[in-house]
Motif scaffolding. Structure first.
Motif, mmCIF file in Angstrom:
data_model
loop_
_atom_site.group_PDB
_atom_site.id
_atom_site.type_symbol
_atom_site.label_atom_id
_atom_site.label_comp_id
_atom_site.label_asym_id
_atom_site.label_seq_id
_atom_site.Cartn_x
_atom_site.Cartn_y
_atom_site.Cartn_z
ATOM 1 N N PRO A 223 -19.967 21.538 -41.257
ATOM 2 C CA PRO A 223 -20.919 22.427 -41.425
ATOM 3 C C PRO A 223 -21.530 22.909 -40.087
ATOM 4 N N ALA A 224 -22.207 24.047 -40.318
ATOM 5 C CA ALA A 224 -22.682 24.875 -39.060
ATOM 6 C C ALA A 224 -23.955 24.185 -38.496
ATOM 7 N N VAL A 225 -24.028 23.795 -37.413
ATOM 8 C CA VAL A 225 -25.588 23.286 -36.957
ATOM 9 C C VAL A 225 -26.347 24.404 -36.695
ATOM 10 N N PRO A 226 -27.589 24.480 -36.940
ATOM 11 C CA PRO A 226 -28.379 25.733 -36.749
ATOM 12 C C PRO A 226 -28.481 25.933 -35.003
ATOM 13 N N GLU A 227 -28.350 27.116 -34.432
ATOM 14 C CA GLU A 227 -28.354 27.307 -33.041
ATOM 15 C C GLU A 227 -29.761 26.755 -32.519
ATOM 16 N N LEU B 85 -19.749 6.992 -30.476
ATOM 17 C CA LEU B 85 -20.808 7.887 -30.769
ATOM 18 C C LEU B 85 -20.285 9.176 -31.134
ATOM 19 N N VAL B 86 -21.112 9.951 -32.048
ATOM 20 C CA VAL B 86 -20.731 11.146 -32.581
ATOM 21 C C VAL B 86 -21.988 11.905 -32.407
ATOM 22 N N ASP B 87 -21.887 13.132 -31.851
ATOM 23 C CA ASP B 87 -23.122 14.166 -31.735
ATOM 24 C C ASP B 87 -22.569 15.737 -31.602
ATOM 25 N N PRO B 88 -23.293 16.424 -32.438
ATOM 26 C CA PRO B 88 -22.859 18.042 -32.232
ATOM 27 C C PRO B 88 -23.502 18.808 -31.057
ATOM 28 N N VAL B 89 -24.123 18.230 -29.895
ATOM 29 C CA VAL B 89 -24.476 18.795 -28.919
ATOM 30 C C VAL B 89 -23.756 18.503 -27.609
ATOM 31 N N PRO B 90 -23.054 19.628 -27.236
ATOM 32 C CA PRO B 90 -22.242 19.238 -26.140
ATOM 33 C C PRO B 90 -22.517 18.425 -24.674
ATOM 34 N N LEU B 91 -23.676 18.606 -24.537
ATOM 35 C CA LEU B 91 -24.423 18.270 -23.690
ATOM 36 C C LEU B 91 -24.678 16.524 -23.769
ATOM 37 N N SER C 176 -17.477 15.058 -30.484
ATOM 38 C CA SER C 176 -18.351 15.964 -31.127
ATOM 39 C C SER C 176 -18.013 15.784 -32.549
ATOM 40 N N GLY C 177 -19.195 16.057 -33.316
ATOM 41 C CA GLY C 177 -19.006 15.841 -34.677
ATOM 42 C C GLY C 177 -20.222 15.801 -35.611
ATOM 43 N N ASP C 178 -20.199 16.192 -36.767
ATOM 44 C CA ASP C 178 -21.609 16.380 -37.546
ATOM 45 C C ASP C 178 -21.715 15.173 -38.430
ATOM 46 N N ALA C 179 -22.950 14.819 -38.755
ATOM 47 C CA ALA C 179 -23.122 13.783 -39.616
ATOM 48 C C ALA C 179 -22.819 13.919 -41.060
ATOM 49 N N ARG C 180 -22.558 15.270 -41.467
ATOM 50 C CA ARG C 180 -22.206 15.558 -42.855
ATOM 51 C C ARG C 180 -20.450 15.465 -42.965
ATOM 52 N N SER C 181 -19.945 15.581 -41.865
ATOM 53 C CA SER C 181 -18.612 15.654 -41.826
ATOM 54 C C SER C 181 -17.958 14.944 -40.609
ATOM 55 N N LEU C 182 -17.970 13.226 -40.904
ATOM 56 C CA LEU C 182 -17.772 12.571 -39.627
ATOM 57 C C LEU C 182 -16.016 12.673 -39.518
ATOM 58 N N PRO C 183 -15.926 12.698 -38.310
ATOM 59 C CA PRO C 183 -14.538 12.345 -37.771
ATOM 60 C C PRO C 183 -14.106 10.833 -37.700
ATOM 61 N N ALA C 184 -14.009 10.427 -38.882
ATOM 62 C CA ALA C 184 -13.762 8.804 -38.897
ATOM 63 C C ALA C 184 -13.092 8.648 -40.029
ATOM 64 N N ASP C 185 -12.372 7.341 -40.275
ATOM 65 C CA ASP C 185 -11.702 6.975 -41.284
ATOM 66 C C ASP C 185 -12.406 6.232 -42.137
ATOM 67 N N ASP C 186 -12.116 6.046 -43.590
ATOM 68 C CA ASP C 186 -12.726 5.219 -44.555
ATOM 69 C C ASP C 186 -12.871 3.774 -43.932
ATOM 70 N N ARG C 187 -14.056 3.127 -44.129
ATOM 71 C CA ARG C 187 -14.348 1.605 -43.981
ATOM 72 C C ARG C 187 -14.002 1.423 -42.690
ATOM 73 N N ALA C 188 -14.319 2.148 -41.742
ATOM 74 C CA ALA C 188 -13.576 1.802 -40.268
ATOM 75 C C ALA C 188 -14.679 1.182 -39.462
ATOM 76 N N TYR C 189 -16.026 0.876 -40.065
ATOM 77 C CA TYR C 189 -17.210 0.697 -38.909
ATOM 78 C C TYR C 189 -17.933 -0.573 -39.786
ATOM 79 N N HIS D 166 -33.105 16.409 -39.149
ATOM 80 C CA HIS D 166 -32.692 17.692 -38.723
ATOM 81 C C HIS D 166 -31.995 18.389 -40.099
ATOM 82 N N LEU D 167 -32.026 17.919 -41.016
ATOM 83 C CA LEU D 167 -31.519 18.439 -42.264
ATOM 84 C C LEU D 167 -32.608 18.465 -43.354
ATOM 85 N N PRO D 168 -33.145 19.764 -43.175
ATOM 86 C CA PRO D 168 -34.113 20.195 -44.165
ATOM 87 C C PRO D 168 -33.815 19.944 -45.797
ATOM 88 N N GLU D 169 -32.511 20.174 -46.133
ATOM 89 C CA GLU D 169 -32.068 20.185 -47.668
ATOM 90 C C GLU D 169 -31.693 19.046 -47.916
#
Length: 274
Positions: A10-14, A82-88, A103-116, A127-130
């Motif tokens: 999902p899009a992270v607000p600019e 570590l996963v974060d949407p901010v390139p820096l 890079s990645g978004d908390a709502r759509s993690l680039p990770a396999d099931d039951r991996a951690y 940072h998720l108002p909804e």
């Protein structure tokens, strides 16, 4: 096993990306940063060291920023990704020994099931108002953590900005007071060009357990991070003195889970299990 290549981010607000692209978050939490930031760091570390399983364990640091926490977790013997949407942030975290960052978004993690063994979410939820997005992020944490594994998420408390501006005497400025009082109504912190923060949601402590439950997680505890110490005059001098700092941390432990005081902290940690 989940085909993560089919997951859409999902899009992270600019406004959020631009705020963190300034690079100030790393310095805020480290030695030399503002007292409230350093207290947040030390108390978060203090609570996590009591909650985490014995190292080594595999840990996913979601929204882990520049790797401020990932760095000490690796030193403690954990295998940290570590996963974060901010390139820096991804660039900064990738430089840390032993930290794998992408890079990645908390709502759509680039990770396999039951991996951690552990999933940390020390930034994404506020940072998720909804509510649906917050539950979605927690559901993703539930998906990628093993059965019995630990999920710890941070939220900003509803009255954090009110307390912060009172402490710094900025609440007496009419515009700041008006904006702060508006946030108290529903927790939604909008973006302002001349604002102190970016798009965010400030939660009441009793909201978070229901969101964990809706994501399939069983809540085990809540911990006020800064307690009331961050609001007191003299805290900067206390934190610069190692002996006094330990006393402040010990005092904060006494009240960290008292339900009548959870909302006094700037930040709250909620821990649950799959």
């Amino acid at each position: 096993m989940t085909d993560t290549t089919r997951r859409q981010h999902p899009a992270v607000p600019e406004e959020i990306l631009a705020y963190y692209a300034r690079g100030a978050e790393d310095a805020r939490l480290r030695d030399g940063g503002a007292p409230a930031g350093r207290l947040e760091f030390w108390r978060t570390q203090d609570v996590l060291r009591r909650l985490l399983p014995t190292a080594p364990a595999r840990l996913l640091d979601v929204g882990g920023g520049s790797g401020v926490h990932a760095e000490w977790l690796v030193r403690d013997g954990y295998e940290v990704e570590l996963v974060d949407p901010v390139p820096l942030h991804v660039e900064q975290a990738s430089r840390l020994p032993g930290v794998k960052a992408q890079s990645g978004d908390a709502r759509s993690l680039p990770a396999d099931d039951r991996a951690y063994d552990v999933v940390l979410m020390l930034g994404p939820l506020y940072h998720l108002p909804e509510r649906a997005d917050r539950v979605r992020a927690l559901t993703e944490a539930h998906r990628v953590v093993r059965p019995g594994g630990l999920v710890v998420a941070a939220t900003i408390n509803r009255f954090a900005q009110l307390h912060d501006l009172l402490r710094e005497e900025r609440y007496f400025v009419p515009l700041h007071r008006e904006r702060t009082d508006t946030v108290l109504l529903d927790g939604r912190h909008p973006f302002h060009d001349d604002g102190f923060f970016t798009v965010a949601y400030f939660a009441r402590p009793d909201e978070v357990p229901a969101e964990f439950t809706d994501a399939g997680l069983t809540v085990e505890g809540q911990y006020g991070v800064e307690g009331v110490a961050w609001l007191m005059g003299g805290v900067e001098d206390w934190l610069d003195d190692p002996e006094r700092r330990e006393a402040v941390l010990a005092a904060s432990r006494h009240i960290e889970s008292d339900p009548t005081l959870l909302g006094a902290s700037g930040h709250l940690l909620t821990a649950g299990r799959r």
